[in-house]
Design a protein around this motif. Structure first.
Motif, PDB file in Angstrom:
ATOM      1  N   ARG A  58     121.747 102.617  13.998  1.00  0.00           N
ATOM      2  CA  ARG A  58     122.265 102.593  12.626  1.00  0.00           C
ATOM      3  C   ARG A  58     123.442 101.630  12.538  1.00  0.00           C
ATOM      4  NH1 ARG A  58     123.317 108.930  12.397  1.00  0.00           N
ATOM      5  NH2 ARG A  58     124.092 108.291  14.458  1.00  0.00           N
ATOM      6  N   TYR A  59     123.549 100.968  11.393  1.00  0.00           N
ATOM      7  CA  TYR A  59     124.599  99.965  11.219  1.00  0.00           C
ATOM      8  C   TYR A  59     125.353 100.191   9.917  1.00  0.00           C
ATOM      9  CZ  TYR A  59     122.096  97.607   7.456  1.00  0.00           C
ATOM     10  OH  TYR A  59     121.507  97.316   6.256  1.00  0.00           O
ATOM     11  N   ALA A  60     126.554  99.635   9.882  1.00  0.00           N
ATOM     12  CA  ALA A  60     127.338  99.573   8.648  1.00  0.00           C
ATOM     13  C   ALA A  60     128.079  98.250   8.669  1.00  0.00           C
ATOM     14  CB  ALA A  60     128.319 100.744   8.547  1.00  0.00           C
ATOM     15  N   PHE A  90     116.849  97.994  12.551  1.00  0.00           N
ATOM     16  CA  PHE A  90     118.101  98.661  12.208  1.00  0.00           C
ATOM     17  C   PHE A  90     117.918  99.488  10.935  1.00  0.00           C
ATOM     18  CE2 PHE A  90     119.689  95.258  14.896  1.00  0.00           C
ATOM     19  CZ  PHE A  90     120.732  95.853  15.581  1.00  0.00           C
ATOM     20  N   THR A  91     118.709 100.557  10.829  1.00  0.00           N
ATOM     21  CA  THR A  91     118.735 101.356   9.607  1.00  0.00           C
ATOM     22  C   THR A  91     120.177 101.469   9.125  1.00  0.00           C
ATOM     23  OG1 THR A  91     118.891 103.410  10.891  1.00  0.00           O
ATOM     24  CG2 THR A  91     116.691 102.688  10.223  1.00  0.00           C
ATOM     25  N   ALA A  92     120.352 101.503   7.829  1.00  0.00           N
ATOM     26  CA  ALA A  92     121.694 101.575   7.252  1.00  0.00           C
ATOM     27  C   ALA A  92     122.243 102.989   7.386  1.00  0.00           C
ATOM     28  CB  ALA A  92     121.664 101.151   5.784  1.00  0.00           C
ATOM     29  N   ALA A  93     123.465 103.103   7.894  1.00  0.00           N
ATOM     30  CA  ALA A  93     124.128 104.402   8.016  1.00  0.00           C
ATOM     31  C   ALA A  93     124.652 104.831   6.654  1.00  0.00           C
ATOM     32  CB  ALA A  93     125.266 104.316   9.024  1.00  0.00           C
ATOM     33  N   THR A  94     124.688 106.149   6.432  1.00  0.00           N
ATOM     34  CA  THR A  94     125.184 106.665   5.163  1.00  0.00           C
ATOM     35  C   THR A  94     126.663 106.352   4.993  1.00  0.00           C
ATOM     36  OG1 THR A  94     123.572 108.455   5.270  1.00  0.00           O
ATOM     37  CG2 THR A  94     125.393 108.711   3.714  1.00  0.00           C
ATOM     38  N   THR A  95     127.428 106.491   6.068  1.00  0.00           N
ATOM     39  CA  THR A  95     128.858 106.173   6.076  1.00  0.00           C
ATOM     40  C   THR A  95     129.171 105.375   7.324  1.00  0.00           C
ATOM     41  OG1 THR A  95     129.492 108.189   7.283  1.00  0.00           O
ATOM     42  CG2 THR A  95     129.383 108.318   4.866  1.00  0.00           C
ATOM     43  N   PRO A  96     130.239 104.563   7.329  1.00  0.00           N
ATOM     44  CA  PRO A  96     130.586 103.807   8.531  1.00  0.00           C
ATOM     45  C   PRO A  96     130.804 104.699   9.751  1.00  0.00           C
ATOM     46  CG  PRO A  96     131.776 102.955   6.635  1.00  0.00           C
ATOM     47  CD  PRO A  96     131.086 104.189   6.180  1.00  0.00           C
ATOM     48  N   GLY A  97     131.282 105.937   9.546  1.00  0.00           N
ATOM     49  CA  GLY A  97     131.507 106.828  10.668  1.00  0.00           C
ATOM     50  C   GLY A  97     130.243 107.287  11.354  1.00  0.00           C
ATOM     51  N   VAL A 101     126.600 100.737  15.261  1.00  0.00           N
ATOM     52  CA  VAL A 101     127.186  99.402  15.366  1.00  0.00           C
ATOM     53  C   VAL A 101     127.758  98.998  14.009  1.00  0.00           C
ATOM     54  CG1 VAL A 101     125.697  98.596  17.244  1.00  0.00           C
ATOM     55  CG2 VAL A 101     124.978  98.267  14.867  1.00  0.00           C
ATOM     56  N   LEU A 102     128.811  98.220  14.051  1.00  0.00           N
ATOM     57  CA  LEU A 102     129.367  97.602  12.854  1.00  0.00           C
ATOM     58  C   LEU A 102     128.983  96.130  12.860  1.00  0.00           C
ATOM     59  CD1 LEU A 102     132.941  99.185  12.901  1.00  0.00           C
ATOM     60  CD2 LEU A 102     130.934  99.956  11.605  1.00  0.00           C
ATOM     61  N   VAL A 103     128.718  95.607  11.680  1.00  0.00           N
ATOM     62  CA  VAL A 103     128.278  94.211  11.560  1.00  0.00           C
ATOM     63  C   VAL A 103     129.239  93.474  10.647  1.00  0.00           C
ATOM     64  CG1 VAL A 103     126.398  92.656  10.957  1.00  0.00           C
ATOM     65  CG2 VAL A 103     125.879  94.946  11.844  1.00  0.00           C
ATOM     66  N   GLN A 104     129.882  92.465  11.204  1.00  0.00           N
ATOM     67  CA  GLN A 104     130.737  91.588  10.402  1.00  0.00           C
ATOM     68  C   GLN A 104     129.925  90.354  10.006  1.00  0.00           C
ATOM     69  OE1 GLN A 104     134.411  90.555  12.298  1.00  0.00           O
ATOM     70  NE2 GLN A 104     135.209  92.652  12.288  1.00  0.00           N
ATOM     71  N   LEU A 105     130.065  89.926   8.750  1.00  0.00           N
ATOM     72  CA  LEU A 105     129.318  88.782   8.234  1.00  0.00           C
ATOM     73  C   LEU A 105     130.262  87.653   7.831  1.00  0.00           C
ATOM     74  CD1 LEU A 105     126.786  90.648   5.887  1.00  0.00           C
ATOM     75  CD2 LEU A 105     126.435  89.949   8.270  1.00  0.00           C
ATOM     76  N   GLY A 106     129.772  86.451   7.956  1.00  0.00           N
ATOM     77  CA  GLY A 106     130.497  85.275   7.497  1.00  0.00           C
ATOM     78  C   GLY A 106     129.532  84.305   6.851  1.00  0.00           C
TER      79      GLY A 106
END
Length: 230
Positions: A58-60, A90-97, A101-106
């Motif tokens: 899961r990601y946020a 990947f699946t989207a997490a309901t909350t960041p907690g 994994v966390l995904v930073q975008l640019g």
């Protein structure tokens, strides 16, 4: 089919109709390969590697202070990345907690002066020249492979595309940084760059797809990826 004037010692660039003949002939020759115009080539640079045996999970999105969650640009960027992430598992997490994994975008996009536009020895002093003023030159180009081609304009002809080169081109780049949320460990960083005469923001989903192609086997290094346009 119109006959293309031969590039010989006896050729006269000002012969009536030679420019039109070249353009028409090029269109006829390239017609069977029109599928090539429905794809783009991008450069993918990968730093680090996705851990062996680790599932996508899961990601946020981890937004930087400069990235406003509600801005149209950020929404468009995250939607494009989410589409590519879901396609590789990947699946989207309901909350960041709840994310693994966390995904930073640019995302960056710029207009760059071509180093081949009006360079010496054809009327310029080289790469240090200021960008040329817009004019009414007629451009045409015929190319095979990489770095081989013919560029033409009114009043001259050059091998290699110098005379026919556009003065500027687009450069667009997206970045993805994967971070283990629990340990705050950087896992893998991906940069995807597209350079062409025109690069649209509509290509964002395709650029993210290219960056994640082959997942989870994301080997460090630089590779070229061809992406089919919808």
């Amino acid at each position: 089919m119109p006959k293309v004037p031969a590039l010989s010692d006896g050729f006269r660039p000002d012969r009536r109709g030679w420019g039109l003949a070249l353009a028409v002939s090029a269109a006829v020759v390239l017609l069977p390969g029109c599928a090539a115009f429905r794809q783009i080539g991008v450069e993918v640079a990968t730093f680090g590697a996705w851990p062996d045996q680790r599932p996508p999970g899961r990601y946020a999105f981890d937004r930087l202070p400069s990235q406003s969650a509600g801005s149209p640009e950020q929404v468009h960027l995250e939607e494009a990345a989410a589409q590519a992430l879901q396609q590789v598992g990947f699946t989207a997490a309901t909350t960041p907690g709840q994310a693994d994994v966390l995904v930073q975008l640019g995302w960056s996009r710029s207009r760059v002066l071509s180093p081949f536009a009006d360079s010496a020895p054809w009327g310029g002093s080289g790469l240090l020249d200021a960008p040329p003023r817009p004019d009414r030159r007629a451009h045409a180009a015929v190319g095979v492979g990489i770095g081989v081609g013919i560029g033409v304009r009114r009043g001259g002809i050059g091998i290699g595309g110098t005379f026919g080169e556009p003065a500027t081109y687009d450069r667009q780049q997206v970045q993805m940084l994967f971070i283990d949320r629990g340990r705050r460990e950087h896992l893998v960083e991906i940069r995807v760059r597209h350079e062409a005469r025109y690069s649209s923001a509509d290509y964002l989903p395709l650029l993210f797809d290219a960056g994640l192609s082959g997942f989870p086997d994301l080997k460090a290094g630089i590779r070229q990826v061809t992406v089919q346009l919808p």
